[in-house]
Design a protein around this motif. Structure first.
Motif, PDB file in Angstrom:
ATOM      1  N   ALA A 105      -8.350   6.228  -4.790  1.00  0.00           N
ATOM      2  CA  ALA A 105      -7.044   5.581  -4.924  1.00  0.00           C
ATOM      3  C   ALA A 105      -6.051   6.544  -5.569  1.00  0.00           C
ATOM      4  O   ALA A 105      -4.917   6.677  -5.096  1.00  0.00           O
ATOM      5  CB  ALA A 105      -7.170   4.306  -5.755  1.00  0.00           C
ATOM      6  N   GLU A 106      -6.494   7.215  -6.627  1.00  0.00           N
ATOM      7  CA  GLU A 106      -5.608   8.172  -7.299  1.00  0.00           C
ATOM      8  C   GLU A 106      -5.190   9.292  -6.359  1.00  0.00           C
ATOM      9  O   GLU A 106      -4.011   9.668  -6.309  1.00  0.00           O
ATOM     10  CB  GLU A 106      -6.298   8.752  -8.529  1.00  0.00           C
ATOM     11  CG  GLU A 106      -5.435   9.757  -9.268  1.00  0.00           C
ATOM     12  CD  GLU A 106      -6.127  10.374 -10.464  1.00  0.00           C
ATOM     13  OE1 GLU A 106      -5.412  10.777 -11.392  1.00  0.00           O
ATOM     14  OE2 GLU A 106      -7.367  10.468 -10.468  1.00  0.00           O
ATOM     15  N   GLN A 107      -6.134   9.817  -5.580  1.00  0.00           N
ATOM     16  CA  GLN A 107      -5.814  10.900  -4.646  1.00  0.00           C
ATOM     17  C   GLN A 107      -4.805  10.447  -3.598  1.00  0.00           C
ATOM     18  O   GLN A 107      -3.870  11.171  -3.262  1.00  0.00           O
ATOM     19  CB  GLN A 107      -7.080  11.418  -3.969  1.00  0.00           C
ATOM     20  CG  GLN A 107      -6.832  12.589  -3.043  1.00  0.00           C
ATOM     21  CD  GLN A 107      -6.206  13.780  -3.752  1.00  0.00           C
ATOM     22  OE1 GLN A 107      -6.710  14.226  -4.777  1.00  0.00           O
ATOM     23  NE2 GLN A 107      -5.104  14.285  -3.234  1.00  0.00           N
ATOM     24  N   CYS A 112      -0.399   4.835   1.013  1.00  0.00           N
ATOM     25  CA  CYS A 112      -0.153   3.697   0.119  1.00  0.00           C
ATOM     26  C   CYS A 112      -1.114   2.555   0.430  1.00  0.00           C
ATOM     27  O   CYS A 112      -1.678   1.935  -0.481  1.00  0.00           O
ATOM     28  CB  CYS A 112       1.288   3.211   0.243  1.00  0.00           C
ATOM     29  SG  CYS A 112       2.484   4.245  -0.585  1.00  0.00           S
ATOM     30  N   ARG A 113      -1.295   2.278   1.704  1.00  0.00           N
ATOM     31  CA  ARG A 113      -2.221   1.223   2.100  1.00  0.00           C
ATOM     32  C   ARG A 113      -3.644   1.559   1.656  1.00  0.00           C
ATOM     33  O   ARG A 113      -4.356   0.725   1.107  1.00  0.00           O
ATOM     34  CB  ARG A 113      -2.198   1.031   3.617  1.00  0.00           C
ATOM     35  CG  ARG A 113      -0.958   0.357   4.130  1.00  0.00           C
ATOM     36  CD  ARG A 113      -0.954   0.343   5.650  1.00  0.00           C
ATOM     37  NE  ARG A 113       0.156  -0.440   6.159  1.00  0.00           N
ATOM     38  CZ  ARG A 113       0.685  -0.265   7.356  1.00  0.00           C
ATOM     39  NH1 ARG A 113       0.203   0.668   8.173  1.00  0.00           N
ATOM     40  NH2 ARG A 113       1.686  -1.014   7.756  1.00  0.00           N
ATOM     41  N   TYR A 114      -4.055   2.809   1.915  1.00  0.00           N
ATOM     42  CA  TYR A 114      -5.403   3.221   1.530  1.00  0.00           C
ATOM     43  C   TYR A 114      -5.572   3.197   0.015  1.00  0.00           C
ATOM     44  O   TYR A 114      -6.597   2.723  -0.485  1.00  0.00           O
ATOM     45  CB  TYR A 114      -5.728   4.612   2.077  1.00  0.00           C
ATOM     46  CG  TYR A 114      -7.064   5.109   1.596  1.00  0.00           C
ATOM     47  CD1 TYR A 114      -8.237   4.473   1.987  1.00  0.00           C
ATOM     48  CD2 TYR A 114      -7.163   6.182   0.737  1.00  0.00           C
ATOM     49  CE1 TYR A 114      -9.468   4.898   1.533  1.00  0.00           C
ATOM     50  CE2 TYR A 114      -8.393   6.624   0.275  1.00  0.00           C
ATOM     51  CZ  TYR A 114      -9.548   5.979   0.685  1.00  0.00           C
ATOM     52  OH  TYR A 114     -10.765   6.398   0.222  1.00  0.00           O
ATOM     53  N   GLY A 115      -4.590   3.686  -0.711  1.00  0.00           N
ATOM     54  CA  GLY A 115      -4.669   3.673  -2.168  1.00  0.00           C
ATOM     55  C   GLY A 115      -4.806   2.268  -2.709  1.00  0.00           C
ATOM     56  O   GLY A 115      -5.606   2.014  -3.619  1.00  0.00           O
ATOM     57  N   SER A 116      -4.076   1.331  -2.145  1.00  0.00           N
ATOM     58  CA  SER A 116      -4.167  -0.063  -2.586  1.00  0.00           C
ATOM     59  C   SER A 116      -5.535  -0.655  -2.280  1.00  0.00           C
ATOM     60  O   SER A 116      -6.117  -1.356  -3.120  1.00  0.00           O
ATOM     61  CB  SER A 116      -3.084  -0.901  -1.907  1.00  0.00           C
ATOM     62  OG  SER A 116      -1.810  -0.442  -2.284  1.00  0.00           O
TER      63      SER A 116
END
Length: 96
Positions: free
Chosen positions: A77-79, A62-66
């Motif tokens: 982000a989608e992955q 979640c942190r990385y996607g954000s």
């Protein structure tokens, strides 16, 4: 007995302040970078954490996607968000 009371109280306070923080140093640094607007730097720090299947897998993704989303890296982000979705739906979290 009374002379030990301050030391016991101090030890209890220290233990309470330490808590059970499992946030890695890399994640802490990434959070600081994200807070200052360095989204690409935050994403770079977090990306290695997204492959480790541990108790922080969902949170790290979640942190990385954000961070990736804010940095404009839409595929990554989608992955990351799909990884989170797979874990959440894979363990019957939404089962009635």
């Amino acid at each position: 007995m009374a002379s030990r009371a301050p030391w016991v109280a101090l030890a209890a306070l220290a233990a309470a302040l330490a808590g059970c923080n499992t946030t890695s140093p890399a994640a802490r640094q990434a959070i600081a970078l994200y807070d200052t607007g360095n989204y690409a730097g935050a994403a770079a720090n977090l990306k290695p954490l997204t492959t480790e299947r541990n108790e922080n897998f969902v949170l790290d993704n979640c942190r990385y996607g954000s961070a990736a989303l804010a940095a404009g890296d839409l595929p990554d982000a989608e992955q990351a968000f799909m990884n989170v979705s797979d874990v959440i739906t894979g363990v019957n979290t939404n089962a009635g």
